[in-house]
Design an enzyme around this catalytic site. Structure first.
Site, mmCIF file in Angstrom:
data_model
loop_
_atom_site.group_PDB
_atom_site.id
_atom_site.type_symbol
_atom_site.label_atom_id
_atom_site.label_comp_id
_atom_site.label_asym_id
_atom_site.label_seq_id
_atom_site.Cartn_x
_atom_site.Cartn_y
_atom_site.Cartn_z
ATOM 1 N N TRP A 1 2.674 1.524 -3.371
ATOM 2 C CA TRP A 1 1.737 1.880 -4.445
ATOM 3 C C TRP A 1 1.626 3.390 -4.579
ATOM 4 C CZ3 TRP A 1 -2.762 4.738 -4.561
ATOM 5 C CH2 TRP A 1 -3.549 4.642 -5.720
ATOM 6 N N HIS A 2 1.711 4.087 -3.457
ATOM 7 C CA HIS A 2 1.511 5.527 -3.486
ATOM 8 C C HIS A 2 2.669 6.287 -4.108
ATOM 9 C CE1 HIS A 2 -1.906 4.793 -0.784
ATOM 10 N NE2 HIS A 2 -2.315 5.976 -1.157
ATOM 11 N N GLY A 3 3.842 5.717 -4.143
ATOM 12 C CA GLY A 3 4.920 6.452 -4.774
ATOM 13 C C GLY A 3 6.288 5.855 -4.526
ATOM 14 N N THR B 1 0.832 -1.202 0.000
ATOM 15 C CA THR B 1 0.000 0.000 0.000
ATOM 16 C C THR B 1 0.864 1.248 0.000
ATOM 17 O OG1 THR B 1 -1.754 -1.146 1.215
ATOM 18 C CG2 THR B 1 -1.808 1.262 1.224
ATOM 19 N N PHE C 1 -0.102 9.730 -8.250
ATOM 20 C CA PHE C 1 0.000 8.313 -7.943
ATOM 21 C C PHE C 1 -0.463 7.456 -9.119
ATOM 22 C CE2 PHE C 1 -1.103 10.374 -3.779
ATOM 23 C CZ PHE C 1 0.223 10.526 -3.412
#
Length: 480
Positions: free
Chosen positions: A328-330, A325, A480
């Protein structure tokens, strides 16, 4: 937060070009066209929307669309055979490979150079807008076909419309194919849905323009300052400003996406459910970015075994999910730390803290939740980990910061009304009040309709007035 060059030119929902040029043209063509070609109209319109800011990367999105359309067909063809599992595995590897190449290559090169003293040149790739969202959607499609939860789409145009659907293309919500599979070919647009869609879109527009952008200016100002020149109160004002900005910004996009979907006959699932009223971190993540949480639960946590294989395995599974998680954001260490931070908090709650929170007064559990959420957003908000750490220390008085100064008092007093509005707007109270007002005039349908429409029009006019003189105002989750 850095905005890529293509992102600066991207058409956003909260822009005059989108609302007064793109939408009227698309809606005009869409509704005068026969139903059998409306998916084609949507597909082309969505490609134009994406190409407005990503003329090169629209080719990448088309390639991924074709690739996953073929994978879905192959998985369906060989379902029940060993080859289907290998086809699925190769689709996951290729999808994640494409995402990883464009999103994480420079992150890995930079860290290799830092750790081993090498000088491998960075690729300096611009991140394709929305690649994390549409990649996850296509992966879920192939996986669902493999599981038997969905039949492979036989019409490429319909599949392309699903992938590229402009209302939710660049920042979600992540729409699973199973949610709208039937709607792709059998939806029936009507005036009630269109009217609701307008109201939902205007609600999102107001949240973005009037609330998120306004409080975001406070965060932009304070996060750019040297922490040593701030006060403790000032750092907390900045942290709260970002806490409100990211919620109203992202939930605004989701509102507008859901509203646009309704206008076109689609019903997307909700993505936010007043997360700041939560009384635990566990509850917060049931209410925040629901589509992403659902995706990781369905396609990572449960396949890993969920909570079915003992406590130790459950803790391991949670750590894996929250590592993913965060990543995934960066492509930045602060996102990995942010993911680990929430993973640890959720594990502690599952071990014993949830039982405690249920026994104490709701006020204290609510304060506990908001405290850790605000700290989490500070970790999330700084790509520069050194600056982020200094900011966090400043929030607790380390580094010799004074408790309060003239600037923080000025910011607090000048934004006090806005902060109170943000607090109330973060709760279900405005919606309850609106329903109460409408119930008082429910016997006079014409009066209720006039009141509602006048209010929506007024909010729209005020929002547009703010946009006329504004600069480019992208949504935070575009990155994102």
């Amino acid at each position: 937060m850095i905005i890529g060059e293509t992102e600066k030119n991207n058409m956003v929902f909260s822009s005059l070009n989108f609302m007064f040029v793109f939408l009227p043209i698309v809606f005009g063509i869409y509704f005068i066209s026969p139903r059998k070609i409306r998916n084609f109209i949507l597909f082309i319109a969505s490609l134009v929307f994406y190409a407005w800011g990503e003329p090169f990367y629209v080719v990448l999105m088309l390639f991924s669309t074709i690739l996953n359309f073929v994978y879905g067909a192959l998985v369906q063809k060989y379902k029940g055979k060993t080859s289907a599992k290998w086809i699925l595995a190769s689709s996951v590897v290729l999808n994640l490979g494409i995402l990883g190449f464009f999103k994480y290559t420079d992150f890995f090169i930079g860290n290799i150079n830092a750790w081993f003293g090498t000088s491998i040149p960075l690729l300096n790739l611009t991140l394709p807008i929305g690649i994390s969202f549409y990649t996850f959607q296509m992966m879920s499609y192939v996986i669902d076909v493999y599981r038997g939860d969905a039949a492979a789409q036989k019409n490429f145009v319909s599949f392309g419309a699903y992938v590229a659907l402009f209302p939710q293309l660049v920042a979600g919500p992540i729409v699973r194919y199973t949610t709208i599979a039937d709607q792709l070919d059998n939806r029936r647009e009507n005036t009630d849905m269109f009217a609701y869609g307008i109201k939902r879109f205007v609600t999102g527009l107001a949240k973005k323009v009037l609330l998120a952008n306004t409080i975001g200016q406070v965060w932009t100002q304070l996060s750019a300052m040297e922490v040593s020149s701030m006060s403790v109160v000032g750092t907390w004002i900045g942290a709260l400003a970002f806490t409100f900005q990211i919620y109203f910004d992202f939930s605004a996009y989701s509102d507008m996406a859901i509203g646009l979907g309704q206008m076109l006959g689609f019903k997307f699932l909700e993505n936010f459910d007043y997360p700041y009223i939560s009384k635990s971190i566990t509850e917060f993540w049931r209410r925040w970015h629901i589509s992403l949480g659902t995706w990781f639960r369905e396609y990572v946590y449960i396949p890993l075994g969920g909570n079915r294989k003992g406590l130790v395995r459950q803790i391991f599974n949670l750590l894996i999910v929250w590592f993913c998680t965060g990543f995934w954001h960066g492509a930045s260490w602060n996102f990995l730390i942010w993911g680990g931070y929430y993973g640890v908090l959720l594990i502690i709650e599952k071990l014993f803290l949830l039982k405690v929170l249920k026994k104490i007064p709701a006020f204290f559990s609510h304060v506990y939740t908001l405290f850790f959420v605000v700290i989490g957003w500070v970790i999330f908000g700084f790509d520069d980990m050194t600056k982020g750490w200094e900011y966090l220390k400043g929030m607790f008085g380390f580094g010799g910061l004074q408790l309060v100064d003239n600037m923080s008092l000025y910011l607090l007093l000048s934004n006090l009304v806005l902060i109170l509005i943000l607090i109330v707007a973060s709760t279900p109270l405005p919606a309850k009040l609106g329903r109460k007002i409408m119930s008082l005039v429910q016997t006079k349908t014409w009066a209720a309709m006039i009141i509602e429409n006048v209010f929506v029009i007024a909010i729209f006019v005020v929002s547009v007035a703010f946009l006329v003189n504004s600069t480019y105002n992208p949504f935070l989750y575009f990155r994102f």
